[in-house]
Design a protein around this motif. Structure first.
Motif, PDB file in Angstrom:
ATOM      1  N   MET A 119       0.824  -1.198   0.000  1.00  0.00           N
ATOM      2  CA  MET A 119       0.000   0.000   0.000  1.00  0.00           C
ATOM      3  C   MET A 119       0.866   1.260   0.000  1.00  0.00           C
ATOM      4  O   MET A 119       0.582   2.203  -0.718  1.00  0.00           O
ATOM      5  CB  MET A 119      -0.919  -0.059   1.226  1.00  0.00           C
ATOM      6  CG  MET A 119      -1.898   1.078   1.260  1.00  0.00           C
ATOM      7  SD  MET A 119      -3.100   0.849  -0.047  1.00  0.00           S
ATOM      8  CE  MET A 119      -4.314   1.964   0.452  1.00  0.00           C
ATOM      9  N   LYS A 120       1.941   1.233   0.866  1.00  0.00           N
ATOM     10  CA  LYS A 120       2.839   2.382   0.929  1.00  0.00           C
ATOM     11  C   LYS A 120       3.536   2.589  -0.419  1.00  0.00           C
ATOM     12  O   LYS A 120       3.783   3.710  -0.839  1.00  0.00           O
ATOM     13  CB  LYS A 120       3.884   2.185   2.032  1.00  0.00           C
ATOM     14  CG  LYS A 120       3.335   2.371   3.420  1.00  0.00           C
ATOM     15  CD  LYS A 120       4.440   2.229   4.438  1.00  0.00           C
ATOM     16  CE  LYS A 120       3.875   2.394   5.839  1.00  0.00           C
ATOM     17  NZ  LYS A 120       4.918   2.262   6.847  1.00  0.00           N
ATOM     18  N   VAL A 150       6.010  14.356 -10.981  1.00  0.00           N
ATOM     19  CA  VAL A 150       6.553  14.409 -12.344  1.00  0.00           C
ATOM     20  C   VAL A 150       5.607  15.151 -13.269  1.00  0.00           C
ATOM     21  O   VAL A 150       6.030  15.976 -14.090  1.00  0.00           O
ATOM     22  CB  VAL A 150       6.857  12.983 -12.867  1.00  0.00           C
ATOM     23  CG1 VAL A 150       7.158  13.001 -14.349  1.00  0.00           C
ATOM     24  CG2 VAL A 150       8.009  12.371 -12.094  1.00  0.00           C
ATOM     25  N   THR A 151       4.311  14.897 -13.142  1.00  0.00           N
ATOM     26  CA  THR A 151       3.314  15.577 -13.969  1.00  0.00           C
ATOM     27  C   THR A 151       3.347  17.074 -13.708  1.00  0.00           C
ATOM     28  O   THR A 151       3.334  17.888 -14.646  1.00  0.00           O
ATOM     29  CB  THR A 151       1.901  15.012 -13.714  1.00  0.00           C
ATOM     30  OG1 THR A 151       1.922  13.604 -13.934  1.00  0.00           O
ATOM     31  CG2 THR A 151       0.877  15.660 -14.619  1.00  0.00           C
ATOM     32  N   HIS A 195       4.242   5.677  -5.505  1.00  0.00           N
ATOM     33  CA  HIS A 195       4.144   5.769  -6.969  1.00  0.00           C
ATOM     34  C   HIS A 195       3.184   6.882  -7.388  1.00  0.00           C
ATOM     35  O   HIS A 195       3.460   7.621  -8.331  1.00  0.00           O
ATOM     36  CB  HIS A 195       3.700   4.438  -7.576  1.00  0.00           C
ATOM     37  CG  HIS A 195       4.776   3.404  -7.622  1.00  0.00           C
ATOM     38  ND1 HIS A 195       5.923   3.552  -8.345  1.00  0.00           N
ATOM     39  CD2 HIS A 195       4.877   2.190  -7.004  1.00  0.00           C
ATOM     40  CE1 HIS A 195       6.695   2.494  -8.201  1.00  0.00           C
ATOM     41  NE2 HIS A 195       6.076   1.645  -7.378  1.00  0.00           N
ATOM     42  N   ILE A 196       2.083   7.004  -6.692  1.00  0.00           N
ATOM     43  CA  ILE A 196       1.098   8.048  -7.025  1.00  0.00           C
ATOM     44  C   ILE A 196       1.688   9.423  -6.769  1.00  0.00           C
ATOM     45  O   ILE A 196       1.566  10.334  -7.588  1.00  0.00           O
ATOM     46  CB  ILE A 196      -0.210   7.825  -6.226  1.00  0.00           C
ATOM     47  CG1 ILE A 196      -0.917   6.557  -6.737  1.00  0.00           C
ATOM     48  CG2 ILE A 196      -1.125   9.042  -6.356  1.00  0.00           C
ATOM     49  CD1 ILE A 196      -2.123   6.141  -5.935  1.00  0.00           C
TER      50      ILE A 196
END
Length: 198
Positions: free
Chosen positions: A1-2, A14-15, A7-8
């Motif tokens: 989960m972590k 980055v976006t 990653h999110i």
């Protein structure tokens, strides 16, 4: 989960970074001024209806000043349409470079036959069937067809506009393509005269 959360968060970072960088690049690009015009005529060795000087004159016609102006003030589509309106031009593309060059890429129409109508006026038909006017600067070596050819054919832009029924230009086009496809006939025939019966 972590790991998923990491990653999110990384994807969001980055976006966000890309959005900021693209915005900065876009603002810097708007400040770029035109300092030179480069004209590329792809088929200039084969066909010579237009040259660089003629294209520059068309781009600079009227009060149009390109050098020193920011690209954001130039209507690139209007400039491209000016070039595309020349009947000798098959396609044209105009774009800018980071160094401040206005690049004009051009390809010319390739005539396959010269038509001289009964009143003595002439024009060419190109490979795609477009009507191309005669030029004072260039006379390509192509087959000539003259004789009982009506003046009405001068007023069309493409032979397909006339349909397929009783289309003298389509017949001439097809005959020319047949002759050009055969080395023997191409070497034998340089001119065709159309009599009153077609």
């Amino acid at each position: 989960m972590k790991r998923l959360i990491k990653h999110i968060v990384l994807l969001i970072a980055v976006t966000g970074y890309l959005i900021v960088i693209l915005g900065f690049v876009g603002k810097e690009e708007e400040k770029v001024t035109c300092n030179d015009i480069r004209i590329i005529i792809h088929d200039s060795l084969d066909v010579q209806f237009v040259n660089s000087r003629m294209i520059k004159n068309i781009l600079l016609r009227g009060d149009q000043r390109l050098a020193g102006n920011p690209f954001s003030d130039l209507d690139m589509q209007e400039l491209e349409n000016k070039i595309k309106s020349i009947k000798y031009i098959k396609w044209a593309e105009i774009y800018q470079t980071i160094e401040g060059e206005l690049v004009v890429e051009i390809s010319q129409r390739e005539p396959i036959v010269r038509i001289i109508d009964r009143s003595g006026h002439g024009f060419y038909i190109d490979k795609e069937g477009y009507i191309v006017p005669l030029s004072r600067n260039y006379s390509p070596y192509v087959m000539v067809v003259n004789g009982a050819i009506g003046e009405r054919y001068r007023n069309v832009s493409n032979i397909s506009e006339l349909g397929t029924e009783n289309n003298l230009l389509l017949d001439i086009y097809n005959m020319t393509e047949f002759i050009r496809s055969d080395k023997f006939w191409e070497a034998q025939i340089v001119q065709i005269y159309m009599n009153g019966n077609g």
